[in-house]
Each structure stands twice: as C-alpha cells, then as structure tokens.
Design a protein around this motif. Structure first.
Motif, mmCIF file in Angstrom:
data_model
loop_
_atom_site.group_PDB
_atom_site.id
_atom_site.type_symbol
_atom_site.label_atom_id
_atom_site.label_comp_id
_atom_site.label_asym_id
_atom_site.label_seq_id
_atom_site.Cartn_x
_atom_site.Cartn_y
_atom_site.Cartn_z
ATOM 1 N N PHE A 92 46.834 31.345 30.625
ATOM 2 C CA PHE A 92 46.493 30.482 29.526
ATOM 3 C C PHE A 92 45.101 29.830 29.883
ATOM 4 C CE2 PHE A 92 50.886 30.524 29.263
ATOM 5 C CZ PHE A 92 51.228 31.040 27.826
ATOM 6 N N SER A 93 44.476 30.106 31.013
ATOM 7 C CA SER A 93 43.337 29.703 31.476
ATOM 8 C C SER A 93 42.184 30.294 30.888
ATOM 9 C CB SER A 93 42.965 29.776 33.131
ATOM 10 O OG SER A 93 44.164 29.209 33.623
ATOM 11 N N VAL A 94 41.127 29.322 30.674
ATOM 12 C CA VAL A 94 39.896 30.093 30.175
ATOM 13 C C VAL A 94 39.316 31.255 30.921
ATOM 14 C CG1 VAL A 94 39.370 27.952 28.875
ATOM 15 C CG2 VAL A 94 38.339 28.165 30.899
ATOM 16 N N PRO A 95 38.792 32.377 30.335
ATOM 17 C CA PRO A 95 38.278 33.421 30.819
ATOM 18 C C PRO A 95 37.455 32.985 32.388
ATOM 19 C CG PRO A 95 38.117 33.793 28.732
ATOM 20 C CD PRO A 95 38.627 32.371 28.944
ATOM 21 N N ASP A 96 36.460 31.863 32.038
ATOM 22 C CA ASP A 96 35.491 31.497 33.317
ATOM 23 C C ASP A 96 36.310 30.848 34.459
ATOM 24 O OD1 ASP A 96 33.270 32.316 31.766
ATOM 25 O OD2 ASP A 96 32.695 30.137 31.278
ATOM 26 N N TYR A 97 37.320 30.285 33.938
ATOM 27 C CA TYR A 97 38.009 29.494 35.175
ATOM 28 C C TYR A 97 38.805 30.761 35.862
ATOM 29 C CZ TYR A 97 41.189 26.597 37.854
ATOM 30 O OH TYR A 97 41.888 25.930 38.616
ATOM 31 N N ARG A 98 39.476 31.677 35.454
ATOM 32 C CA ARG A 98 40.074 32.834 35.768
ATOM 33 C C ARG A 98 39.029 33.650 36.590
ATOM 34 N NH1 ARG A 98 45.216 34.404 34.310
ATOM 35 N NH2 ARG A 98 44.509 36.766 34.837
ATOM 36 N N TRP A 99 38.013 33.730 36.128
ATOM 37 C CA TRP A 99 37.040 34.484 36.821
ATOM 38 C C TRP A 99 36.468 33.651 38.311
ATOM 39 C CZ3 TRP A 99 32.043 33.607 39.016
ATOM 40 C CH2 TRP A 99 31.590 34.650 39.318
ATOM 41 N N ALA A 100 36.065 32.408 38.204
ATOM 42 C CA ALA A 100 36.077 31.693 39.307
ATOM 43 C C ALA A 100 37.252 31.649 40.343
ATOM 44 C CB ALA A 100 35.582 30.160 38.881
ATOM 45 N N THR A 101 38.303 31.679 39.841
ATOM 46 C CA THR A 101 39.596 31.625 40.878
ATOM 47 C C THR A 101 39.711 33.068 41.343
ATOM 48 O OG1 THR A 101 40.717 29.902 39.123
ATOM 49 C CG2 THR A 101 42.055 31.447 40.979
#
Length: 121
Positions: free
Chosen positions: A77-86
């Motif tokens: 459910f995380s936004v794509p940018d947050y998933r990418w950063a993670t």
C-alpha cells in the motif's frame, strides 16, 4: 505437506502511537533510536517451491523481497517512491543478504548474486 518458513529480518519502523509507554517519557530522538534498533521479522512460506529449480528460486527471491520491503517499513500500500527508496536502503539490502544466507539454497543464492551483480553494473 511441507510447511517450511523463513524469517526475513529488517529494521523496525513504528508510528508514534505504537511507541511503548517507557518511550513516551524519553525524548523523541531517543525513542526513535530505540525503535530503529528493534528487529522486525516477517515469515515467508516456501514449502510449495522447488528451490533447486530456476523458477522456484526466482519465486523465492520475490517472496524474500516482499518480506524485506515489509520488514523495512514498506508495504503493498506504500506509494511507489517510498517502495523504491526502501528497496534501495541498507535495511533492505541487509535483510535480503541475511535471508538468502539463512536459507542456504545454492540455486537461490546463485540467482541472487547474479541479480546483485547485474544491478550494480
């Protein structure tokens, strides 16, 4: 039924409401440092996979990746940018490294190392 489970570890991230009562009496910075050092475990079921096969190994790496993202604070459910950063964080990389090493499946390890080499080039 073969019911094998691997646990992926990562850095814990918590919301302010999830901080313990003890942490509420210390400074916010101290509480954050305490929370970040707690490991998070995410179970990964893989009894249905043939880890000696390329297809089973690829599926296992996908499951480990999802678990590492979750353990490091991202979810579906995380936004794509947050998933990418993670996915590009040290938490994610160390979680992946640890989970693959703990699994000790040669085909999974080989595929993981190939993907890491490709990503670093």
């Amino acid at each position: 039924m073969n019911n094998r489970i691997l646990v992926a570890l990562g850095c814990a991230f918590a919301l302010a409401g999830a901080v313990s009562a003890r942490a509420a009496v210390v400074s916010e910075a101290d509480a954050a440092r305490e929370i970040e050092n707690l490991p998070t475990q995410v179970a990964i079921k893989f009894g249905d996979l043939d880890l000696a096969s390329q297809q089973g190994s690829a599926a296992m790496l996908q499951r480990i990746s999802h678990a590492a993202l979750e353990a490091c604070g991202a979810s579906g459910f995380s936004v794509p940018d947050y998933r990418w950063a993670t996915k590009h964080s040290s938490c994610y990389r160390s979680s992946m490294d640890r989970a693959v090493a703990d699994l000790a499946a040669p085909t999974v390890t080989r595929l993981y190392e190939q993907r890491r080499e490709y990503a670093s080039n």
